[in-house]
Scaffold this motif. Structure first.
Motif, mmCIF file in Angstrom:
data_model
loop_
_atom_site.group_PDB
_atom_site.id
_atom_site.type_symbol
_atom_site.label_atom_id
_atom_site.label_comp_id
_atom_site.label_asym_id
_atom_site.label_seq_id
_atom_site.Cartn_x
_atom_site.Cartn_y
_atom_site.Cartn_z
ATOM 1 N N LEU A 36 30.913 83.385 74.217
ATOM 2 C CA LEU A 36 29.608 84.344 75.143
ATOM 3 C C LEU A 36 28.517 85.229 73.766
ATOM 4 C CD1 LEU A 36 31.777 85.740 77.429
ATOM 5 C CD2 LEU A 36 30.438 83.971 78.131
ATOM 6 N N ASP A 37 29.448 85.299 72.256
ATOM 7 C CA ASP A 37 28.122 85.331 71.546
ATOM 8 C C ASP A 37 26.704 86.205 71.630
ATOM 9 O OD1 ASP A 37 27.648 87.028 69.157
ATOM 10 O OD2 ASP A 37 27.197 85.046 68.264
ATOM 11 N N LYS A 38 25.850 85.117 72.024
ATOM 12 C CA LYS A 38 24.502 84.780 72.281
ATOM 13 C C LYS A 38 24.038 84.752 73.963
ATOM 14 C CE LYS A 38 23.927 81.774 67.579
ATOM 15 N NZ LYS A 38 22.993 81.116 67.447
ATOM 16 N N ALA A 39 25.319 84.875 74.651
ATOM 17 C CA ALA A 39 24.453 84.690 76.670
ATOM 18 C C ALA A 39 23.913 86.211 76.582
ATOM 19 C CB ALA A 39 25.625 85.021 76.945
ATOM 20 N N LYS A 40 23.399 86.544 77.413
ATOM 21 C CA LYS A 40 22.308 87.961 77.719
ATOM 22 C C LYS A 40 22.351 88.562 78.881
ATOM 23 C CE LYS A 40 20.859 87.723 73.650
ATOM 24 N NZ LYS A 40 21.049 89.124 72.621
ATOM 25 N N GLY A 41 23.297 87.668 80.136
ATOM 26 C CA GLY A 41 22.976 87.560 81.420
ATOM 27 C C GLY A 41 23.933 89.223 81.623
ATOM 28 N N SER A 42 24.070 88.892 83.272
ATOM 29 C CA SER A 42 25.054 90.935 83.313
ATOM 30 C C SER A 42 26.605 90.576 83.016
ATOM 31 C CB SER A 42 24.850 90.624 84.487
ATOM 32 O OG SER A 42 24.751 89.690 85.936
ATOM 33 N N TYR A 43 26.764 88.958 84.224
ATOM 34 C CA TYR A 43 28.706 88.290 84.052
ATOM 35 C C TYR A 43 28.947 88.009 82.167
ATOM 36 C CZ TYR A 43 30.047 87.364 88.253
ATOM 37 O OH TYR A 43 30.466 87.876 89.458
ATOM 38 N N ALA A 44 28.026 88.089 81.505
ATOM 39 C CA ALA A 44 28.791 87.501 80.045
ATOM 40 C C ALA A 44 28.346 89.358 79.300
ATOM 41 C CB ALA A 44 27.596 86.415 78.726
ATOM 42 N N GLN A 45 27.827 90.328 79.516
ATOM 43 C CA GLN A 45 28.065 91.465 78.880
ATOM 44 C C GLN A 45 28.942 92.365 79.303
ATOM 45 O OE1 GLN A 45 25.914 92.043 76.618
ATOM 46 N NE2 GLN A 45 25.237 90.491 76.195
ATOM 47 N N ALA A 46 29.667 91.839 81.121
ATOM 48 C CA ALA A 46 30.597 92.423 81.572
ATOM 49 C C ALA A 46 31.826 92.198 80.732
ATOM 50 C CB ALA A 46 30.216 92.284 82.859
ATOM 51 N N ILE A 47 31.516 90.754 80.824
ATOM 52 C CA ILE A 47 33.033 89.918 80.219
ATOM 53 C C ILE A 47 33.185 90.647 78.521
ATOM 54 C CG2 ILE A 47 33.989 87.638 79.785
ATOM 55 C CD1 ILE A 47 32.971 87.192 82.094
ATOM 56 N N LYS A 48 32.544 90.224 77.566
ATOM 57 C CA LYS A 48 33.089 90.767 76.853
ATOM 58 C C LYS A 48 32.679 92.340 76.382
ATOM 59 C CE LYS A 48 28.392 88.973 75.434
ATOM 60 N NZ LYS A 48 27.209 89.278 74.323
ATOM 61 N N GLY A 49 31.850 93.221 77.459
ATOM 62 C CA GLY A 49 32.746 94.475 77.493
ATOM 63 C C GLY A 49 34.234 94.744 77.355
ATOM 64 N N PHE A 50 34.189 93.839 78.380
ATOM 65 C CA PHE A 50 36.208 94.027 78.950
ATOM 66 C C PHE A 50 37.210 93.143 77.641
ATOM 67 C CE2 PHE A 50 39.775 91.179 80.043
ATOM 68 C CZ PHE A 50 40.369 92.835 81.609
ATOM 69 N N PHE A 51 36.943 92.401 77.047
ATOM 70 C CA PHE A 51 37.931 92.102 76.213
ATOM 71 C C PHE A 51 37.982 92.738 75.246
ATOM 72 C CE2 PHE A 51 38.047 87.567 77.793
ATOM 73 C CZ PHE A 51 39.083 87.792 78.226
ATOM 74 N N LYS A 52 36.095 93.714 74.221
ATOM 75 C CA LYS A 52 36.022 94.282 73.874
ATOM 76 C C LYS A 52 36.604 96.275 73.798
ATOM 77 C CE LYS A 52 31.605 92.756 71.816
ATOM 78 N NZ LYS A 52 30.328 92.653 71.938
ATOM 79 N N ASN A 53 37.161 96.126 74.898
ATOM 80 C CA ASN A 53 37.434 97.477 75.314
ATOM 81 C C ASN A 53 39.348 98.199 76.064
ATOM 82 O OD1 ASN A 53 35.059 99.069 74.750
ATOM 83 N ND2 ASN A 53 34.010 98.100 76.643
ATOM 84 N N TRP A 54 39.786 96.903 76.740
ATOM 85 C CA TRP A 54 40.973 96.630 77.494
ATOM 86 C C TRP A 54 41.492 96.678 76.354
ATOM 87 C CZ3 TRP A 54 42.734 97.252 81.786
ATOM 88 C CH2 TRP A 54 44.033 97.098 81.962
ATOM 89 N N ASN A 55 42.892 97.706 76.130
ATOM 90 C CA ASN A 55 44.372 97.587 75.564
ATOM 91 C C ASN A 55 45.465 97.838 76.437
ATOM 92 O OD1 ASN A 55 45.157 98.430 73.061
ATOM 93 N ND2 ASN A 55 45.242 100.381 73.063
#
Length: 374
Positions: free
Chosen positions: A128-147
Protein backbone atom coordinates in the motif's frame (compact mmCIF):
# COMPACT_ATOMS: atom_id res chain seq x y z
CA UNK A 1 -7.10 -35.97 -16.82
CA UNK A 2 -8.24 -35.22 -13.26
CA UNK A 3 -6.62 -31.78 -13.09
CA UNK A 4 -7.88 -30.90 -16.58
CA UNK A 5 -11.43 -31.89 -15.63
CA UNK A 6 -11.25 -29.79 -12.45
CA UNK A 7 -9.89 -26.76 -14.33
CA UNK A 8 -12.73 -27.04 -16.86
CA UNK A 9 -15.23 -27.28 -14.02
CA UNK A 10 -13.71 -24.21 -12.33
CA UNK A 11 -14.06 -22.23 -15.58
CA UNK A 12 -17.73 -23.20 -15.81
CA UNK A 13 -18.33 -22.16 -12.19
CA UNK A 14 -16.45 -18.88 -12.70
CA UNK A 15 -18.49 -18.04 -15.82
CA UNK A 16 -21.65 -18.54 -13.74
CA UNK A 17 -20.36 -16.30 -10.92
CA UNK A 18 -20.35 -19.19 -8.42
CA UNK A 19 -16.64 -19.09 -7.58
CA UNK A 20 -13.85 -16.55 -7.13
CA UNK A 21 -11.69 -15.39 -10.02
CA UNK A 22 -7.93 -16.16 -10.11
CA UNK A 23 -6.03 -14.65 -7.22
CA UNK A 24 -9.08 -14.73 -4.96
CA UNK A 25 -10.49 -17.41 -2.69
CA UNK A 26 -13.51 -17.99 -0.48
CA UNK A 27 -12.36 -17.94 3.14
CA UNK A 28 -14.18 -18.46 6.45
CA UNK A 29 -14.31 -15.06 8.18
CA UNK A 30 -15.63 -14.63 11.73
CA UNK A 31 -14.94 -10.97 12.56
CA UNK A 32 -14.12 -7.56 11.11
CA UNK A 33 -11.64 -5.11 12.60
CA UNK A 34 -13.48 -1.80 12.37
CA UNK A 35 -10.96 1.06 12.12
CA UNK A 36 -11.33 4.81 11.64
CA UNK A 37 -9.65 6.87 8.91
CA UNK A 38 -6.48 7.14 11.03
CA UNK A 39 -6.29 3.38 11.57
CA UNK A 40 -7.44 3.33 15.20
CA UNK A 41 -9.33 0.19 16.21
CA UNK A 42 -12.94 1.22 16.94
CA UNK A 43 -14.67 -2.13 17.36
CA UNK A 44 -14.54 -5.83 16.58
CA UNK A 45 -17.66 -6.73 14.61
CA UNK A 46 -19.02 -10.31 14.54
CA UNK A 47 -19.69 -11.64 11.04
CA UNK A 48 -20.78 -15.18 11.82
CA UNK A 49 -24.00 -16.53 10.34
CA UNK A 50 -26.42 -19.27 11.37
CA UNK A 51 -26.55 -22.50 9.42
CA UNK A 52 -29.72 -24.51 8.82
CA UNK A 53 -29.41 -26.06 12.29
CA UNK A 54 -29.10 -22.68 14.00
CA UNK A 55 -25.38 -23.09 14.72
CA UNK A 56 -23.14 -20.05 14.32
CA UNK A 57 -20.54 -20.53 11.59
CA UNK A 58 -17.99 -18.20 9.95
CA UNK A 59 -19.15 -16.28 6.90
CA UNK A 60 -17.72 -17.22 3.50
CA UNK A 61 -16.13 -14.15 1.92
CA UNK A 62 -14.08 -13.56 -1.23
CA UNK A 63 -10.58 -12.44 -0.20
CA UNK A 64 -7.10 -12.30 -1.77
CA UNK A 65 -5.65 -15.76 -2.23
CA UNK A 66 -3.63 -16.78 0.81
CA UNK A 67 -0.08 -18.02 1.00
CA UNK A 68 0.23 -21.69 1.92
CA UNK A 69 1.84 -22.10 5.33
CA UNK A 70 2.56 -24.82 7.87
CA UNK A 71 5.23 -23.73 10.37
CA UNK A 72 6.50 -20.86 8.24
CA UNK A 73 5.47 -17.24 8.79
CA UNK A 74 3.42 -16.09 5.81
CA UNK A 75 0.89 -13.24 6.17
CA UNK A 76 -2.22 -12.82 4.03
CA UNK A 77 -3.23 -9.55 2.36
CA UNK A 78 -6.28 -7.78 3.88
CA UNK A 79 -7.30 -10.78 6.05
CA UNK A 80 -5.78 -13.18 8.55
CA UNK A 81 -6.01 -14.42 12.14
CA UNK A 82 -5.22 -12.50 15.32
CA UNK A 83 -1.56 -13.55 15.44
CA UNK A 84 -0.89 -11.73 12.19
CA UNK A 85 -3.27 -8.76 12.48
CA UNK A 86 -3.06 -8.15 16.24
CA UNK A 87 0.08 -9.98 17.37
CA UNK A 88 -1.79 -11.94 20.04
CA UNK A 89 -3.96 -15.04 20.48
CA UNK A 90 -6.21 -16.53 23.12
CA UNK A 91 -3.78 -19.30 24.08
CA UNK A 92 -1.20 -16.78 25.25
CA UNK A 93 -3.79 -15.12 27.51
CA UNK A 94 -4.86 -18.42 29.08
CA UNK A 95 -1.32 -19.59 29.82
CA UNK A 96 -0.54 -16.28 31.55
CA UNK A 97 -2.28 -17.69 34.64
CA UNK A 98 -0.48 -21.04 34.68
CA UNK A 99 2.75 -22.25 36.23
CA UNK A 100 6.34 -21.14 35.56
CA UNK A 101 7.07 -23.76 32.87
CA UNK A 102 4.05 -22.82 30.80
CA UNK A 103 4.77 -19.11 31.24
CA UNK A 104 8.15 -19.62 29.63
CA UNK A 105 6.48 -21.46 26.77
CA UNK A 106 4.03 -18.57 26.47
CA UNK A 107 6.84 -16.01 26.25
CA UNK A 108 8.48 -18.00 23.47
CA UNK A 109 5.16 -18.17 21.62
CA UNK A 110 4.56 -14.46 22.16
CA UNK A 111 7.80 -13.80 20.31
CA UNK A 112 6.47 -15.71 17.32
CA UNK A 113 3.23 -13.74 17.44
CA UNK A 114 5.28 -10.53 17.31
CA UNK A 115 7.10 -11.91 14.27
CA UNK A 116 3.78 -12.76 12.60
CA UNK A 117 2.46 -9.24 13.16
CA UNK A 118 5.67 -7.63 11.89
CA UNK A 119 5.50 -9.79 8.75
CA UNK A 120 1.90 -8.69 8.13
CA UNK A 121 2.85 -5.07 8.78
CA UNK A 122 5.74 -5.26 6.30
CA UNK A 123 3.53 -6.86 3.64
CA UNK A 124 0.74 -4.29 3.93
CA UNK A 125 2.99 -1.24 4.09
CA UNK A 126 4.86 -2.45 0.99
CA UNK A 127 1.73 -3.24 -0.99
CA UNK A 128 0.00 0.00 0.00
CA UNK A 129 3.06 2.26 -0.18
CA UNK A 130 1.77 4.39 -3.07
CA UNK A 131 -1.96 3.92 -2.46
CA UNK A 132 -3.89 7.12 -1.74
CA UNK A 133 -7.46 5.97 -1.02
CA UNK A 134 -9.19 6.16 2.35
CA UNK A 135 -9.06 2.42 2.91
CA UNK A 136 -5.36 2.21 2.13
CA UNK A 137 -4.55 5.16 4.40
CA UNK A 138 -6.56 3.67 7.26
CA UNK A 139 -4.91 0.24 7.02
CA UNK A 140 -1.44 1.79 6.83
CA UNK A 141 -2.29 3.84 9.90
CA UNK A 142 -3.45 0.72 11.72
CA UNK A 143 -0.21 -1.19 11.14
CA UNK A 144 1.99 1.81 11.93
CA UNK A 145 0.26 2.54 15.24
CA UNK A 146 -0.86 -0.84 16.60
CA UNK A 147 1.36 -2.17 19.38
CA UNK A 148 0.81 -5.89 20.16
CA UNK A 149 2.56 -5.51 23.53
CA UNK A 150 -0.17 -3.14 24.68
CA UNK A 151 -3.03 -5.09 23.08
CA UNK A 152 -4.23 -6.70 26.31
CA UNK A 153 -4.71 -3.24 27.80
CA UNK A 154 -6.98 -2.26 24.92
CA UNK A 155 -10.62 -1.98 26.08
CA UNK A 156 -11.95 -3.35 22.77
CA UNK A 157 -9.73 -6.44 22.94
CA UNK A 158 -10.70 -7.02 26.58
CA UNK A 159 -14.39 -7.10 25.65
CA UNK A 160 -13.77 -10.25 23.60
CA UNK A 161 -11.47 -12.32 25.79
CA UNK A 162 -14.17 -14.89 26.51
CA UNK A 163 -14.94 -15.85 22.89
CA UNK A 164 -12.79 -17.08 20.03
CA UNK A 165 -11.80 -13.66 18.66
CA UNK A 166 -8.21 -14.11 19.72
CA UNK A 167 -7.76 -17.76 18.75
CA UNK A 168 -7.91 -19.14 15.21
CA UNK A 169 -10.72 -16.99 13.82
CA UNK A 170 -10.06 -14.97 10.66
CA UNK A 171 -10.57 -11.21 10.36
CA UNK A 172 -11.06 -8.68 7.59
CA UNK A 173 -10.91 -4.87 7.77
CA UNK A 174 -13.83 -2.49 7.56
CA UNK A 175 -13.59 1.29 7.62
CA UNK A 176 -15.83 3.15 10.05
CA UNK A 177 -19.16 4.20 8.46
CA UNK A 178 -18.43 2.22 5.29
CA UNK A 179 -20.81 -0.45 4.01
CA UNK A 180 -18.20 -2.60 2.25
CA UNK A 181 -15.04 -4.35 3.42
CA UNK A 182 -11.43 -3.57 2.56
CA UNK A 183 -11.14 -6.42 0.05
CA UNK A 184 -14.05 -4.87 -1.90
CA UNK A 185 -12.37 -1.47 -2.27
CA UNK A 186 -11.61 -0.82 -5.96
CA UNK A 187 -8.10 0.54 -5.33
CA UNK A 188 -7.09 -2.36 -3.08
CA UNK A 189 -8.55 -4.90 -5.51
CA UNK A 190 -6.51 -3.37 -8.34
CA UNK A 191 -3.33 -3.43 -6.23
CA UNK A 192 -3.83 -7.10 -5.43
CA UNK A 193 -4.67 -8.11 -9.01
CA UNK A 194 -1.55 -6.37 -10.34
CA UNK A 195 0.61 -7.98 -7.66
CA UNK A 196 -0.87 -11.40 -8.29
CA UNK A 197 -0.32 -11.24 -12.07
CA UNK A 198 3.23 -9.88 -11.85
CA UNK A 199 5.52 -12.43 -13.53
CA UNK A 200 8.88 -10.95 -12.51
CA UNK A 201 11.08 -13.49 -10.73
CA UNK A 202 8.69 -16.35 -11.52
CA UNK A 203 9.54 -19.58 -13.32
CA UNK A 204 7.97 -19.69 -16.79
CA UNK A 205 7.20 -22.97 -18.52
CA UNK A 206 4.61 -24.99 -20.40
CA UNK A 207 1.70 -26.03 -18.22
CA UNK A 208 0.98 -29.76 -18.28
CA UNK A 209 -2.73 -29.05 -17.77
CA UNK A 210 -3.54 -26.17 -20.14
CA UNK A 211 -0.60 -26.50 -22.55
CA UNK A 212 0.04 -22.75 -22.26
CA UNK A 213 3.38 -21.11 -21.48
CA UNK A 214 2.84 -19.33 -18.17
CA UNK A 215 4.25 -18.86 -14.64
CA UNK A 216 4.63 -22.24 -12.95
CA UNK A 217 3.40 -22.80 -9.39
CA UNK A 218 6.15 -24.02 -7.06
CA UNK A 219 3.65 -24.81 -4.29
CA UNK A 220 0.03 -25.85 -4.78
CA UNK A 221 -2.67 -24.51 -2.44
CA UNK A 222 -4.16 -26.92 0.08
CA UNK A 223 -7.51 -28.66 -0.14
CA UNK A 224 -9.44 -27.91 3.06
CA UNK A 225 -12.24 -29.81 4.74
CA UNK A 226 -11.06 -33.35 3.93
CA UNK A 227 -12.01 -35.72 6.75
CA UNK A 228 -8.87 -36.62 8.71
CA UNK A 229 -6.80 -34.02 6.87
CA UNK A 230 -4.97 -31.06 8.35
CA UNK A 231 -7.12 -27.96 8.99
CA UNK A 232 -4.73 -25.82 6.95
CA UNK A 233 -5.35 -28.08 3.95
CA UNK A 234 -3.76 -31.05 2.18
CA UNK A 235 -1.81 -31.02 -1.07
CA UNK A 236 -2.91 -33.04 -4.06
CA UNK A 237 0.36 -32.32 -5.88
CA UNK A 238 3.62 -31.96 -3.92
CA UNK A 239 7.29 -33.01 -3.88
CA UNK A 240 8.81 -33.25 -0.40
CA UNK A 241 11.64 -35.74 -0.90
CA UNK A 242 14.45 -36.48 -3.33
CA UNK A 243 12.81 -39.80 -4.20
CA UNK A 244 9.98 -37.94 -5.96
CA UNK A 245 12.09 -35.38 -7.80
CA UNK A 246 12.92 -35.44 -11.50
CA UNK A 247 16.49 -35.31 -12.73
CA UNK A 248 17.71 -31.73 -12.73
CA UNK A 249 14.88 -30.49 -10.50
CA UNK A 250 16.33 -31.12 -7.06
CA UNK A 251 14.44 -29.00 -4.50
CA UNK A 252 12.55 -27.36 -7.36
CA UNK A 253 9.19 -28.37 -5.85
CA UNK A 254 6.41 -27.84 -8.43
CA UNK A 255 8.83 -27.63 -11.35
CA UNK A 256 9.02 -31.42 -11.20
CA UNK A 257 5.52 -31.52 -12.72
CA UNK A 258 4.97 -28.02 -14.14
CA UNK A 259 1.43 -26.79 -13.59
CA UNK A 260 0.74 -23.11 -14.17
CA UNK A 261 -0.31 -20.82 -11.34
CA UNK A 262 -3.65 -20.37 -13.10
CA UNK A 263 -4.35 -24.11 -13.42
CA UNK A 264 -3.17 -24.68 -9.85
CA UNK A 265 -5.52 -22.03 -8.55
CA UNK A 266 -8.38 -23.31 -10.69
CA UNK A 267 -8.27 -26.98 -9.73
CA UNK A 268 -7.82 -26.26 -6.01
CA UNK A 269 -10.61 -23.67 -6.07
CA UNK A 270 -12.93 -26.20 -7.71
CA UNK A 271 -12.06 -28.90 -5.15
CA UNK A 272 -12.46 -26.56 -2.17
CA UNK A 273 -15.80 -25.41 -3.58
CA UNK A 274 -17.08 -28.99 -3.83
CA UNK A 275 -15.70 -30.22 -0.51
CA UNK A 276 -17.50 -27.39 1.31
CA UNK A 277 -20.81 -28.08 -0.48
CA UNK A 278 -23.13 -30.94 0.58
CA UNK A 279 -24.51 -30.87 -2.97
CA UNK A 280 -21.11 -31.92 -4.31
CA UNK A 281 -19.56 -34.05 -1.57
CA UNK A 282 -20.23 -37.00 0.69
CA UNK A 283 -18.25 -39.05 3.22
CA UNK A 284 -17.75 -42.78 2.84
CA UNK A 285 -15.64 -44.09 5.71
CA UNK A 286 -12.32 -42.27 5.53
CA UNK A 287 -12.95 -41.19 1.93
CA UNK A 288 -14.29 -37.79 0.92
CA UNK A 289 -16.19 -38.17 -2.35
CA UNK A 290 -16.71 -35.16 -4.62
CA UNK A 291 -18.81 -35.26 -7.78
CA UNK A 292 -19.72 -32.80 -10.49
CA UNK A 293 -21.39 -32.41 -13.88
CA UNK A 294 -19.81 -30.65 -16.86
CA UNK A 295 -22.28 -27.73 -16.94
CA UNK A 296 -22.25 -27.18 -13.15
CA UNK A 297 -25.98 -27.87 -12.83
CA UNK A 298 -26.35 -28.74 -9.15
CA UNK A 299 -29.49 -30.83 -9.69
CA UNK A 300 -27.34 -33.60 -11.21
CA UNK A 301 -25.48 -33.80 -7.90
CA UNK A 302 -28.82 -33.94 -6.08
CA UNK A 303 -29.77 -36.97 -8.18
CA UNK A 304 -26.50 -38.68 -7.26
CA UNK A 305 -26.97 -37.78 -3.59
CA UNK A 306 -30.56 -38.96 -3.43
CA UNK A 307 -29.97 -42.18 -5.36
CA UNK A 308 -26.68 -43.27 -3.80
CA UNK A 309 -26.67 -41.84 -0.28
CA UNK A 310 -30.35 -41.17 0.38
CA UNK A 311 -29.64 -37.50 1.10
CA UNK A 312 -32.67 -35.35 0.32
CA UNK A 313 -32.15 -32.32 -1.90
CA UNK A 314 -34.13 -30.61 -4.63
CA UNK A 315 -35.02 -34.00 -6.16
CA UNK A 316 -38.00 -35.82 -4.66
CA UNK A 317 -38.50 -39.56 -4.89
CA UNK A 318 -41.14 -39.36 -7.63
CA UNK A 319 -38.86 -37.06 -9.65
CA UNK A 320 -35.98 -39.47 -9.17
CA UNK A 321 -38.02 -42.35 -10.60
CA UNK A 322 -38.98 -40.20 -13.58
CA UNK A 323 -35.32 -39.28 -14.21
CA UNK A 324 -34.20 -42.91 -13.94
CA UNK A 325 -36.90 -44.11 -16.30
CA UNK A 326 -36.02 -41.65 -19.07
CA UNK A 327 -32.23 -41.40 -18.68
CA UNK A 328 -31.80 -45.19 -18.57
CA UNK A 329 -33.54 -45.27 -21.98
CA UNK A 330 -31.14 -42.59 -23.26
CA UNK A 331 -33.93 -39.99 -23.25
CA UNK A 332 -33.79 -36.35 -22.14
CA UNK A 333 -36.22 -35.43 -19.35
CA UNK A 334 -37.39 -32.12 -17.81
CA UNK A 335 -37.97 -32.01 -14.04
CA UNK A 336 -38.94 -28.79 -12.27
CA UNK A 337 -37.62 -26.67 -15.13
CA UNK A 338 -34.27 -28.49 -15.29
CA UNK A 339 -33.33 -30.53 -18.34
CA UNK A 340 -31.46 -33.75 -17.58
CA UNK A 341 -29.46 -35.12 -20.50
CA UNK A 342 -28.00 -38.63 -20.66
CA UNK A 343 -24.96 -37.45 -22.64
CA UNK A 344 -23.77 -34.88 -20.07
CA UNK A 345 -20.42 -35.83 -18.58
CA UNK A 346 -20.30 -36.74 -14.90
CA UNK A 347 -17.27 -37.10 -12.60
CA UNK A 348 -16.74 -38.82 -9.23
CA UNK A 349 -13.48 -38.43 -7.28
CA UNK A 350 -12.56 -40.15 -4.00
CA UNK A 351 -9.89 -38.55 -1.77
CA UNK A 352 -8.25 -39.70 1.45
CA UNK A 353 -5.66 -37.82 3.54
CA UNK A 354 -2.12 -38.96 4.23
CA UNK A 355 -0.59 -36.48 6.69
CA UNK A 356 -0.44 -33.18 4.76
CA UNK A 357 -1.12 -34.86 1.42
CA UNK A 358 -4.04 -36.38 -0.44
CA UNK A 359 -4.30 -39.79 -2.02
CA UNK A 360 -6.69 -40.45 -4.88
CA UNK A 361 -8.78 -43.46 -3.90
CA UNK A 362 -10.70 -43.61 -7.18
CA UNK A 363 -11.77 -41.51 -10.17
CA UNK A 364 -14.78 -42.22 -12.39
CA UNK A 365 -15.65 -40.28 -15.53
CA UNK A 366 -18.45 -41.14 -17.93
CA UNK A 367 -21.83 -39.83 -19.08
CA UNK A 368 -24.73 -39.20 -16.74
CA UNK A 369 -26.63 -41.84 -18.67
CA UNK A 370 -24.00 -44.48 -17.86
CA UNK A 371 -24.09 -43.45 -14.21
CA UNK A 372 -27.85 -43.97 -14.07
CA UNK A 373 -27.61 -47.31 -15.88
CA UNK A 374 -24.94 -48.50 -13.45
Amino acid sequence: MILQSLVQYYETLESQGKIAKPGWVSAKISYALCINKNGKLIEILPLKEQDKKGKEIPRSMSVPEGTKRSVNIAPQFLWDNSKYLLGINLESIITEKDNETIKKSKLKKAKREQECFLAAKKLHLEFLDKAKGSYAQAIKGFFKNWNPQEALNNSIINKHLEDDVLSKANFVFILEKELSYAQDDSELKEIWDKTHTNTSGKKIGQCLVTGKVAPIALLHPGIRGIRGGQPAGCSLVSFNDNAYESYGHVKDQGLNAPVSEYATFAYTAALNYMVSSPTHSQLLGDTTIVFWEQDAVEAYGDVFNTAVTGTSGSIEQKDLLDIFEHISKNQTVDVKGITFRPDNEFYILGLTPNAARLSIRFFWHNTFGELIKN
